[in-house]
Motif scaffolding. Sequence first.
Motif, PDB file in Angstrom:
ATOM      1  N   ALA A  24       0.827  -1.203   0.000  1.00  0.00           N
ATOM      2  CA  ALA A  24       0.000   0.000   0.000  1.00  0.00           C
ATOM      3  C   ALA A  24       0.863   1.255   0.000  1.00  0.00           C
ATOM      4  CB  ALA A  24      -0.932  -0.004   1.217  1.00  0.00           C
ATOM      5  N   SER A  25       2.075   1.162   0.579  1.00  0.00           N
ATOM      6  CA  SER A  25       2.988   2.304   0.673  1.00  0.00           C
ATOM      7  C   SER A  25       4.145   2.142  -0.310  1.00  0.00           C
ATOM      8  CB  SER A  25       3.533   2.422   2.098  1.00  0.00           C
ATOM      9  OG  SER A  25       4.619   3.323   2.157  1.00  0.00           O
ATOM     10  N   VAL A  26       4.408   3.179  -1.092  1.00  0.00           N
ATOM     11  CA  VAL A  26       5.528   3.153  -2.028  1.00  0.00           C
ATOM     12  C   VAL A  26       6.853   3.164  -1.272  1.00  0.00           C
ATOM     13  CG1 VAL A  26       6.517   4.232  -4.080  1.00  0.00           C
ATOM     14  CG2 VAL A  26       4.092   4.486  -3.598  1.00  0.00           C
ATOM     15  N   VAL A  27       6.943   3.964  -0.222  1.00  0.00           N
ATOM     16  CA  VAL A  27       8.171   4.044   0.570  1.00  0.00           C
ATOM     17  C   VAL A  27       8.507   2.692   1.189  1.00  0.00           C
ATOM     18  CG1 VAL A  27       9.243   5.110   2.589  1.00  0.00           C
ATOM     19  CG2 VAL A  27       7.880   6.502   1.030  1.00  0.00           C
ATOM     20  N   GLU A  28       7.497   2.031   1.744  1.00  0.00           N
ATOM     21  CA  GLU A  28       7.725   0.722   2.357  1.00  0.00           C
ATOM     22  C   GLU A  28       8.196  -0.291   1.320  1.00  0.00           C
ATOM     23  OE1 GLU A  28       7.714  -0.055   5.471  1.00  0.00           O
ATOM     24  OE2 GLU A  28       6.887   1.772   6.310  1.00  0.00           O
ATOM     25  N   ALA A  29       7.678  -0.205   0.112  1.00  0.00           N
ATOM     26  CA  ALA A  29       8.073  -1.137  -0.943  1.00  0.00           C
ATOM     27  C   ALA A  29       9.554  -0.986  -1.288  1.00  0.00           C
ATOM     28  CB  ALA A  29       7.220  -0.920  -2.188  1.00  0.00           C
ATOM     29  N   VAL A  30      10.020   0.260  -1.437  1.00  0.00           N
ATOM     30  CA  VAL A  30      11.425   0.484  -1.777  1.00  0.00           C
ATOM     31  C   VAL A  30      12.335   0.084  -0.619  1.00  0.00           C
ATOM     32  CG1 VAL A  30      13.133   2.207  -2.461  1.00  0.00           C
ATOM     33  CG2 VAL A  30      10.817   2.307  -3.400  1.00  0.00           C
ATOM     34  N   GLN A  31      11.942   0.428   0.610  1.00  0.00           N
ATOM     35  CA  GLN A  31      12.735   0.012   1.764  1.00  0.00           C
ATOM     36  C   GLN A  31      12.828  -1.507   1.847  1.00  0.00           C
ATOM     37  OE1 GLN A  31      10.758   2.106   5.069  1.00  0.00           O
ATOM     38  NE2 GLN A  31      12.623   3.301   5.330  1.00  0.00           N
ATOM     39  N   CYS A  32      11.706  -2.175   1.594  1.00  0.00           N
ATOM     40  CA  CYS A  32      11.694  -3.631   1.626  1.00  0.00           C
ATOM     41  C   CYS A  32      12.625  -4.208   0.567  1.00  0.00           C
ATOM     42  CB  CYS A  32      10.268  -4.143   1.401  1.00  0.00           C
ATOM     43  SG  CYS A  32      10.107  -5.936   1.425  1.00  0.00           S
ATOM     44  N   ALA A  33      12.606  -3.637  -0.637  1.00  0.00           N
ATOM     45  CA  ALA A  33      13.462  -4.134  -1.713  1.00  0.00           C
ATOM     46  C   ALA A  33      14.935  -4.033  -1.345  1.00  0.00           C
ATOM     47  CB  ALA A  33      13.187  -3.351  -3.001  1.00  0.00           C
ATOM     48  N   VAL A  34      15.334  -2.906  -0.770  1.00  0.00           N
ATOM     49  CA  VAL A  34      16.730  -2.724  -0.390  1.00  0.00           C
ATOM     50  C   VAL A  34      17.111  -3.698   0.723  1.00  0.00           C
ATOM     51  CG1 VAL A  34      18.401  -1.094   0.554  1.00  0.00           C
ATOM     52  CG2 VAL A  34      16.725  -0.329  -1.131  1.00  0.00           C
ATOM     53  N   GLU A  35      16.207  -3.881   1.686  1.00  0.00           N
ATOM     54  CA  GLU A  35      16.497  -4.805   2.779  1.00  0.00           C
ATOM     55  C   GLU A  35      16.560  -6.255   2.292  1.00  0.00           C
ATOM     56  OE1 GLU A  35      13.915  -4.245   6.100  1.00  0.00           O
ATOM     57  OE2 GLU A  35      14.263  -2.072   6.181  1.00  0.00           O
ATOM     58  N   ILE A  36      15.771  -6.578   1.271  1.00  0.00           N
ATOM     59  CA  ILE A  36      15.854  -7.916   0.680  1.00  0.00           C
ATOM     60  C   ILE A  36      17.243  -8.149   0.112  1.00  0.00           C
ATOM     61  CG2 ILE A  36      15.089  -9.306  -1.283  1.00  0.00           C
ATOM     62  CD1 ILE A  36      12.268  -8.213  -0.805  1.00  0.00           C
ATOM     63  N   GLN A  37      17.745  -7.178  -0.635  1.00  0.00           N
ATOM     64  CA  GLN A  37      19.074  -7.333  -1.229  1.00  0.00           C
ATOM     65  C   GLN A  37      20.152  -7.399  -0.147  1.00  0.00           C
ATOM     66  OE1 GLN A  37      18.859  -8.384  -3.956  1.00  0.00           O
ATOM     67  NE2 GLN A  37      18.155  -7.040  -5.589  1.00  0.00           N
ATOM     68  N   GLY A  57      12.387  -5.103  -9.489  1.00  0.00           N
ATOM     69  CA  GLY A  57      11.765  -3.950 -10.126  1.00  0.00           C
ATOM     70  C   GLY A  57      10.530  -3.535  -9.345  1.00  0.00           C
ATOM     71  N   ILE A  58      10.292  -2.236  -9.243  1.00  0.00           N
ATOM     72  CA  ILE A  58       9.147  -1.720  -8.485  1.00  0.00           C
ATOM     73  C   ILE A  58       8.411  -0.697  -9.329  1.00  0.00           C
ATOM     74  CG2 ILE A  58       8.379  -0.614  -6.354  1.00  0.00           C
ATOM     75  CD1 ILE A  58      10.964  -1.461  -5.046  1.00  0.00           C
ATOM     76  N   ASN A  59       7.078  -0.834  -9.351  1.00  0.00           N
ATOM     77  CA  ASN A  59       6.258   0.105 -10.118  1.00  0.00           C
ATOM     78  C   ASN A  59       5.005   0.465  -9.332  1.00  0.00           C
ATOM     79  OD1 ASN A  59       5.290   1.566 -12.487  1.00  0.00           O
ATOM     80  ND2 ASN A  59       3.808  -0.105 -12.703  1.00  0.00           N
ATOM     81  N   LEU A  60       4.605   1.708  -9.442  1.00  0.00           N
ATOM     82  CA  LEU A  60       3.342   2.180  -8.872  1.00  0.00           C
ATOM     83  C   LEU A  60       2.370   2.356 -10.024  1.00  0.00           C
ATOM     84  CD1 LEU A  60       1.519   3.377  -6.636  1.00  0.00           C
ATOM     85  CD2 LEU A  60       2.608   5.587  -7.099  1.00  0.00           C
ATOM     86  N   GLY A  61       1.304   1.565 -10.024  1.00  0.00           N
ATOM     87  CA  GLY A  61       0.382   1.652 -11.141  1.00  0.00           C
ATOM     88  C   GLY A  61      -0.955   0.998 -10.856  1.00  0.00           C
ATOM     89  N   ASP A  62      -1.850   1.148 -11.824  1.00  0.00           N
ATOM     90  CA  ASP A  62      -3.186   0.584 -11.721  1.00  0.00           C
ATOM     91  C   ASP A  62      -3.148  -0.892 -12.103  1.00  0.00           C
ATOM     92  OD1 ASP A  62      -6.189   1.382 -11.494  1.00  0.00           O
ATOM     93  OD2 ASP A  62      -6.086   0.153 -13.296  1.00  0.00           O
ATOM     94  N   SER A  93       9.401   5.810 -12.827  1.00  0.00           N
ATOM     95  CA  SER A  93       9.346   7.243 -12.518  1.00  0.00           C
ATOM     96  C   SER A  93       8.219   7.560 -11.544  1.00  0.00           C
ATOM     97  CB  SER A  93       9.169   8.049 -13.807  1.00  0.00           C
ATOM     98  OG  SER A  93       7.982   7.661 -14.492  1.00  0.00           O
ATOM     99  N   SER A  94       7.125   6.790 -11.608  1.00  0.00           N
ATOM    100  CA  SER A  94       6.020   7.026 -10.673  1.00  0.00           C
ATOM    101  C   SER A  94       6.441   6.716  -9.242  1.00  0.00           C
ATOM    102  CB  SER A  94       4.810   6.172 -11.060  1.00  0.00           C
ATOM    103  OG  SER A  94       5.131   4.789 -11.079  1.00  0.00           O
ATOM    104  N   VAL A  95       7.288   5.707  -9.061  1.00  0.00           N
ATOM    105  CA  VAL A  95       7.813   5.397  -7.733  1.00  0.00           C
ATOM    106  C   VAL A  95       8.821   6.457  -7.302  1.00  0.00           C
ATOM    107  CG1 VAL A  95       9.145   3.724  -6.377  1.00  0.00           C
ATOM    108  CG2 VAL A  95       7.436   2.923  -8.020  1.00  0.00           C
ATOM    109  N   TYR A  96       9.691   6.853  -8.215  1.00  0.00           N
ATOM    110  CA  TYR A  96      10.708   7.869  -7.908  1.00  0.00           C
ATOM    111  C   TYR A  96      10.066   9.168  -7.421  1.00  0.00           C
ATOM    112  CZ  TYR A  96      14.217  11.477  -8.738  1.00  0.00           C
ATOM    113  OH  TYR A  96      15.058  12.547  -8.601  1.00  0.00           O
ATOM    114  N   ASP A  97       8.979   9.582  -8.075  1.00  0.00           N
ATOM    115  CA  ASP A  97       8.307  10.828  -7.689  1.00  0.00           C
ATOM    116  C   ASP A  97       7.835  10.789  -6.242  1.00  0.00           C
ATOM    117  OD1 ASP A  97       8.716  11.827 -10.209  1.00  0.00           O
ATOM    118  OD2 ASP A  97       6.724  11.269 -10.951  1.00  0.00           O
ATOM    119  N   GLN A  98       7.515   9.607  -5.741  1.00  0.00           N
ATOM    120  CA  GLN A  98       6.974   9.477  -4.397  1.00  0.00           C
ATOM    121  C   GLN A  98       8.057   9.319  -3.326  1.00  0.00           C
ATOM    122  OE1 GLN A  98       3.671   9.728  -3.610  1.00  0.00           O
ATOM    123  NE2 GLN A  98       3.323  10.207  -5.762  1.00  0.00           N
TER     124      GLN A  98
END
Length: 277
Positions: free
Chosen positions: A67-80, A101-106, A138-143
Motif C-alpha cells: 500500500a505504501s511506495v516508501v515501504e516497498a522500496v525500503q523492503c526491496a533494499v532490505e531484501i538485497q 523492479g518496483i512500479n506504482l500503477g493501476d 518514474s512514478s515510484v521515484y516521484d513518491q
Amino acid sequence: MTDDKVKRRLTTVLCADVYGYSRLMEADETGTLETLRRYRTAIARLVERHDGRIVNTWGDAVIAEFASVVEAVQCAVEIQQEISSQDSDPPQASPMRFRIGINLGDVMVDGSDIYGDGVNIASRLQELAEPGGVVISSSVYDQVHNKLSVGFDCLGQQPMKNIAPQTSYRVTLGGRTAGRGSVPSAESPTFPEKRRAPRISDRHAPSSWTHVVSDSLAKLPRPIAAALTVSAFLILINVFSGMHRIWFHWPVAAILFGALLRTALRQRPESNSKGER
C-alpha cells in the motif's frame, strides 16, 4: 450492473527474480532449490514487516504488493541486504542474486491475484536491474526520492518488451547499487545526519554542471565559445589574486568584442553565398 465487473486499484508492485536461475539449476539443482527456499522465506518475512503481501511465487519469481511506495522500496533494499548477508562462507563461485523492479500503477484484481500493466512494468523493470540491484519506475521515484536516504541514478527511457518505453531509476547508496549497504528511512530518528547517504543531486552536482557548461559552449560559434572560456579564466585569476583591484573587465570586453566581430564577419560571406545560389 453485474457481479463480475473487473475490480481495479492503485498499488505498488514489487517483482523479484533470480538472475541466471537456469544456469544455477543446471550446475546444482538440489543446492539451488535449497537456497531459493531459504531466500524466499527471508523475502516473505521482510514483505510482511513492511505491510506488504506476497501475490505469487511461480518459478523463481516473487510478486508482492504494498500500500505504501516508501515501504516497498525500503523492503526491496532490505531484501538485497539480507540475501547478500546470507552468502556462504567461503563464498560460492556463482552465488544466487535477485533483481528487483518496483512500479506504482493501476492493476486489475482477481481474488488474491493482480494483473495488468502495473504488474508487467514491474516485471520489465526487474529485467533492467543488475544482479543484487533495484530499479524503480518514474512514478515510484516521484513518491520516494525525497523520503529515503538513498541515491537514484536516472537510466532514461528504456525500451521494454511489448510496453512503451519507461523512464526508470537505479537505486544506489553511496555510489553503490542497492543491496550492498544499509538504508534506513531519512525520517528515522535513529539515523544520524552525518551518515545520511547523498542524494543524486548532491553526488552528481559537479559532473552535471560540467556537462551543462560543455554542452552550452558546444552550441555556440567557436570564436565566442573560446572567448567565453578565456574570459572565465581571466575572471578567476582576478578573483583569486584579490578583488581589491578589479581589472578583468577591460580584457574581457576586448576579447568578447573581437569574438562577436569575427563571428559576424564569418557569417556574412556565408549568407551572401547562400543568396547567390
